[in-house]
Each structure stands twice: as structure tokens, then as C-alpha cells.
Design an enzyme around this catalytic site. Structure first.
Site, PDB file in Angstrom:
ATOM      1  N   THR A 156      36.596  37.622  38.393  1.00  0.00           N
ATOM      2  CA  THR A 156      36.427  38.095  37.005  1.00  0.00           C
ATOM      3  C   THR A 156      35.179  37.408  36.439  1.00  0.00           C
ATOM      4  O   THR A 156      34.081  37.874  36.628  1.00  0.00           O
ATOM      5  CB  THR A 156      37.670  37.809  36.146  1.00  0.00           C
ATOM      6  N   LYS A 182      40.695  33.134  42.201  1.00  0.00           N
ATOM      7  CA  LYS A 182      39.745  33.545  41.174  1.00  0.00           C
ATOM      8  C   LYS A 182      40.069  32.769  39.917  1.00  0.00           C
ATOM      9  O   LYS A 182      41.199  32.361  39.673  1.00  0.00           O
ATOM     10  CB  LYS A 182      39.801  35.049  40.931  1.00  0.00           C
ATOM     11  N   THR A 193      45.646  31.388  33.801  1.00  0.00           N
ATOM     12  CA  THR A 193      45.384  32.729  34.333  1.00  0.00           C
ATOM     13  C   THR A 193      44.683  32.699  35.687  1.00  0.00           C
ATOM     14  O   THR A 193      44.028  33.665  36.066  1.00  0.00           O
ATOM     15  CB  THR A 193      44.528  33.553  33.338  1.00  0.00           C
TER      16      THR A 193
END
Length: 197
Positions: A156, A182, A193
Site C-alpha cells: 500500500t 505490507k 493494519t
């Protein structure tokens, strides 16, 4: 800017028996970007998960926890980037389930044998139609040595892909471990996250 971090060399990432990975461009958010990844697991594979401790969890986190609690027989994972399917309420849960249903149909599996993961922009509806349309290409691209491309396909805000691989001998047997992740500053608080596979 990455600190003491270099991009992995795809050829150095070891294949794992029973795991095939396919990546494609589904146009989840942007064109010409690897944004849909599937992990296909042979029957009998062992799967476990560690999840964020935050009380506010995205729809895919909730569905993953539900599926893992119901069956140890996970056969596939589907990961999209570009859209986190977070803060999307009942529609987000329905969309995460629809993604599992679609991959299960393609693979001849049960929806409960699929784990969904989404990362990217929050509070926007997941474009399930684009993901579903991309699944056949991702499945067709699946192979054992796709770890390097998968590390790119789950990025991302990362400035470069993250992957690690090691082979060790335990009790006279060679054991291989490979992982990708990631997230840029996304592990706190409580695993926030970050995604890792």
C-alpha cells in the site's frame, strides 16, 4: 524512505510445499497495478492467524476470525490492495463474504475455507465486481515461486516490497520458511493494519 531495508531478491525466496500464489491486476483502485493476490493451499495445510487487538476491526478481519474459529481446513486466501474494506459496516461484511463466495466457487471449495484480506483506503465500499472478475487470472497465474511478486502485490504505502526466506535443518529434515508483509509504520498499536503471510 526505507531505513536499512532493501528490496528482496525474488530468486532468493524459497517456495513452500503445498502453497501456490497467483497475482493479477484487477483495477481495484488504480489501473496497471498488481492488486489482487490469491494463496492456494493444498488439502491438509495447517493455518493459524494472529489478529489486531484493536476493538475496531475491518470486515475481513472479522470474517477471517469467524472462518478460522469454524474450521481448521483453510484452502485459500484472497488479498486485495487499494481498498481496506474498513469502516464499511454491514455492507463491508457482505462484500468480504461475497469475495470468499466467489473464490470458493472458482476453486470448488466452501466459502468458510477462504480467508479474505483487504488493505488500502478506508471507508470506501469494496469493488467486489472487479475482484471477482480478476480471480480467474490470479488463479491461472498461481505457482510456487511467486513470493516476490506477491510481496509487491500486497503493498500500500510501502516504498518497497518486504519479504524474508530461510531454510534450516531440524531433526535431520530441511524446513523452509518464507514470509511477506505490507505496512509502513502500521504495526502499532496492537498490530494495527499490518498484514503478514
Amino acid at each position: 524512505m526505507p531505513v536499512n531495508l532493501s528490496a528482496p531478491v525474488a530468486a532468493d525466496l524459497l517456495a513452500i510445499n503445498g502453497v501456490r500464489i497467483g497475482i493479477t491486476e484487477a483495477g481495484v483502485r488504480k489501473a496497471n497495478r498488481k492488486d489482487l493476490t490469491v494463496f492456494l493451499l493444498d488439502e491438509g495445510a495447517s493455518v493459524a492467524g494472529v489478529f489486531t487487538q484493536n476493538r475496531f476491526c475491518a470486515a475481513p478481519v472479522q470474517i477471517c476470525q469467524e472462518h478460522l474459529a469454524a474450521t481448521p481446513a483453510v484452502r485459500a486466501m484472497v488479498i486485495n490492495t487499494g481498498n481496506a474494506n474498513a469502516g464499511t459496516g454491514a455492507a463491508g461484511l457482505a462484500n468480504a463474504r461475497a469475495t470468499c463466495d466467489a473464490l470458493a466457487k472458482e476453486m470448488g471449495l466452501k466459502a468458510g475455507e477462504i480467508l479474505p484480506f483487504s488493505t488500502g483506503v478506508i471507508m470506501e465500499e469494496l469493488p467486489v465486481d472487479r475482484i471477482v472478475a480478476g480471480l480467474p487470472k490470479a488463479i491461472a497465474a498461481a505457482k510456487a515461486d511467486n513470493w516476490g511478486t506477491a510481496a509487491e502485490g500486497i503493498m500500500t504505502t510501502d516504498t518497497l516490497p518486504k519479504a524474508f526466506s530461510r531454510s534450516v535443518s531440524i531433526g535431520g529434515k530441511t524446513i523452509s520458511i518464507t514470509g511477506i508483509s505490507k505496512g509502513a509504520g502500521m504495526i502499532r498499536p496492537n498490530m494495527a493494519t499490518m498484514l503478514g503471510f
